[in-house]
Design a protein around this motif. Structure first.
Motif, short mmCIF file in Angstrom:
data_model
loop_
_atom_site.label_atom_id
_atom_site.label_comp_id
_atom_site.label_asym_id
_atom_site.label_seq_id
_atom_site.Cartn_x
_atom_site.Cartn_y
_atom_site.Cartn_z
N LEU A 40 -35.97 4.61 25.00
CA LEU A 40 -35.93 4.79 26.44
C LEU A 40 -35.89 3.36 26.89
N SER A 41 -35.23 3.01 28.01
CA SER A 41 -35.19 1.73 28.68
C SER A 41 -35.83 1.92 29.85
N TYR A 42 -36.58 0.88 30.35
CA TYR A 42 -37.40 0.64 31.50
C TYR A 42 -37.70 -0.60 31.93
N ILE A 43 -38.22 -0.52 33.29
CA ILE A 43 -38.67 -1.85 33.92
C ILE A 43 -39.83 -1.79 34.38
N TYR A 61 -32.72 3.99 35.58
CA TYR A 61 -33.83 3.50 36.37
C TYR A 61 -33.20 2.56 37.74
N ARG A 62 -32.21 2.07 37.42
CA ARG A 62 -31.71 1.21 38.55
C ARG A 62 -31.72 2.09 40.03
N VAL A 77 -45.22 -0.57 38.59
CA VAL A 77 -44.32 0.32 38.77
C VAL A 77 -43.43 0.33 37.64
N ILE A 78 -43.11 1.37 36.87
CA ILE A 78 -42.47 1.62 35.81
C ILE A 78 -41.43 2.66 36.17
N ALA A 79 -40.01 2.09 36.01
CA ALA A 79 -38.97 2.93 36.34
C ALA A 79 -38.29 3.09 34.97
N TYR A 80 -37.96 4.10 34.29
CA TYR A 80 -37.41 4.32 33.19
C TYR A 80 -36.19 5.03 33.30
N SER A 81 -34.99 4.80 32.23
CA SER A 81 -33.97 5.61 32.08
C SER A 81 -34.30 6.73 31.16
N GLN A 82 -33.90 8.15 31.64
CA GLN A 82 -34.14 9.30 30.83
C GLN A 82 -33.27 8.90 29.49
#
Length: 156
Positions: A40-43, A61-62, A77-82
């Motif tokens: 899983l990719s995330y910022i 996440y974008r 803050v962590i925003a991930y791509s499902q």
């Protein structure tokens, strides 16, 4: 404290509706973590109590790029791509994993990064996933902000 988080997250949800392109030089580094046989990719930006942003079905996440700069002034803050959403590889047939699978991935993601308890902010499909995690694993969740979830799989 939770009231402040809820207010800021509601503001963040409203900001999500106005999408602006972020300059590449301002973009945070994209990380990956391996959970449940997928990456899983995330910022991950800011400091403080963790806020995990969960996007809707057709996003990644974008979609939170106008939200994390403001929230990261006060929170981590962590925003991930499902699973199977950009930049993660898509399924060959273009389908989406189930809400249950998405909730399992989120639980594994939070545990792998040692984030619990977290403030969860979910939009659309992400709201369904966030609600399922809060229902099934309440010790992982500090607060919950949901927008435009249908909740069909949750209320059954």
């Amino acid at each position: 404290m939770t009231q402040t988080v809820l207010s800021r997250c509601c503001l963040a949800m409203a900001t999500l509706l106005v999408f602006t392109a972020q300059r590449a030089s301002d973009a945070p580094r994209v990380n990956t973590v391996r959970v449940r046989n997928t990456e899983l990719s995330y910022i991950d930006v800011g400091r403080g109590e963790p806020v995990v942003l969960i996007h809707g079905a057709l996003h990644d996440y974008r979609s939170w790029s106008t939200t994390w700069p403001e929230l990261s002034k006060h929170y981590r803050v962590i925003a991930y791509s499902q699973r199977h959403n950009y930049p993660n590889p898509p399924l060959a047939d273009g389908s989406q994993p189930s809400i249950t699978e998405g909730a399992g991935d989120l639980v594994a993601f939070v545990e792998a990064l040692g984030l619990a308890p977290v403030h969860l902010v979910g939009h659309s499909r992400g709201a369904n996933i966030g609600l399922m995690v809060a229902r099934d694993r309440p010790t992982l969740v500090r607060s919950l902000v949901l927008g435009e979830g249908g909740f069909p799989a949750i209320t059954a």
